[in-house]
Design a protein around this motif. Sequence first.
Motif, PDB file in Angstrom:
ATOM      1  N   TYR A 192       6.199  -3.065  -8.029  1.00  0.00           N
ATOM      2  CA  TYR A 192       5.510  -1.801  -7.796  1.00  0.00           C
ATOM      3  C   TYR A 192       6.521  -0.677  -7.576  1.00  0.00           C
ATOM      4  O   TYR A 192       7.485  -0.837  -6.839  1.00  0.00           O
ATOM      5  CB  TYR A 192       4.608  -1.903  -6.566  1.00  0.00           C
ATOM      6  CG  TYR A 192       3.495  -2.909  -6.699  1.00  0.00           C
ATOM      7  CD1 TYR A 192       2.417  -2.676  -7.550  1.00  0.00           C
ATOM      8  CD2 TYR A 192       3.516  -4.089  -5.968  1.00  0.00           C
ATOM      9  CE1 TYR A 192       1.392  -3.594  -7.673  1.00  0.00           C
ATOM     10  CE2 TYR A 192       2.495  -5.016  -6.071  1.00  0.00           C
ATOM     11  CZ  TYR A 192       1.437  -4.765  -6.929  1.00  0.00           C
ATOM     12  OH  TYR A 192       0.429  -5.677  -7.053  1.00  0.00           O
ATOM     13  N   ASP A 251       6.655   1.753  -5.670  1.00  0.00           N
ATOM     14  CA  ASP A 251       6.187   2.403  -4.442  1.00  0.00           C
ATOM     15  C   ASP A 251       6.774   1.655  -3.232  1.00  0.00           C
ATOM     16  O   ASP A 251       6.073   0.927  -2.538  1.00  0.00           O
ATOM     17  CB  ASP A 251       4.659   2.382  -4.397  1.00  0.00           C
ATOM     18  CG  ASP A 251       4.089   3.288  -3.317  1.00  0.00           C
ATOM     19  OD1 ASP A 251       4.874   3.737  -2.450  1.00  0.00           O
ATOM     20  OD2 ASP A 251       2.875   3.537  -3.330  1.00  0.00           O
ATOM     21  N   ASP A 257       0.213   4.379  -1.346  1.00  0.00           N
ATOM     22  CA  ASP A 257      -0.934   3.899  -2.108  1.00  0.00           C
ATOM     23  C   ASP A 257      -1.616   2.745  -1.350  1.00  0.00           C
ATOM     24  O   ASP A 257      -1.012   1.677  -1.182  1.00  0.00           O
ATOM     25  CB  ASP A 257      -0.467   3.429  -3.480  1.00  0.00           C
ATOM     26  CG  ASP A 257      -1.614   3.066  -4.399  1.00  0.00           C
ATOM     27  OD1 ASP A 257      -2.742   2.855  -3.902  1.00  0.00           O
ATOM     28  OD2 ASP A 257      -1.388   2.985  -5.621  1.00  0.00           O
ATOM     29  N   SER A 264       4.986   1.895   0.298  1.00  0.00           N
ATOM     30  CA  SER A 264       3.739   1.144   0.428  1.00  0.00           C
ATOM     31  C   SER A 264       4.009  -0.353   0.551  1.00  0.00           C
ATOM     32  O   SER A 264       3.343  -1.046   1.323  1.00  0.00           O
ATOM     33  CB  SER A 264       2.830   1.415  -0.774  1.00  0.00           C
ATOM     34  OG  SER A 264       2.420   2.769  -0.807  1.00  0.00           O
TER      35      SER A 264
END
Length: 205
Positions: A142, A144, A2, A147
């Motif tokens: 996050y 993720d 992302d 990322s």
Amino acid sequence: MDPAVVLASFLPVLLLELPDKTFVATLVLATRYRPLTAWVGVGLAFAVQSAIAVAAGRLLSALPDRPVAAVAAALFAVGAVTLFRGAAKARQAEEEALHEYERSVRGGARGLRAVLACFGVVFLAEWGDLSQLFTAGLAARYDDPLSVFAGAWAALLVVSALAAAVGATLMRKLSVATVSRVGGVVCAALAVLTVLEVLGVDLPV
């Protein structure tokens, strides 16, 4: 991956590390070894440290959401306070770190030995550094990890590249106190956003 999370990880880590001893360490290493060699060794050290930080953050994220967000908010708040408090003495601290590394770093090695020397200096000196704790907080906030790792590592590579290439010139022209204050604002904003998450306020990120 992302892009928004990459950027959200890149910017605060960049602002944390520009006035930090990471920059100074790379600058000194680049004077003892070839700049590219120093940058490769430093970059590898940061890759390992960032990976460990992200892994730690992911372990935290296995806990209930609110305690995790509270820990992340605390880490961001610590970063903000540290940067604001250090802004007034940033230049003095940077000069002291410069002298410290100049005394401790030895040159002479080449090739792989030089890379490993730079790796070892930064890996040991920067272990448990604020940016590593901050990266763990980002990984917890996050969902993720790739990322977060990419953003944090990219920021560290940029800082070390600047130090290796134009470190001495940049130190003379850069307002370290200003960078510290901007970094403090970013950290404080992340702390506030995370607290809002703890309180159940819906956020776009």
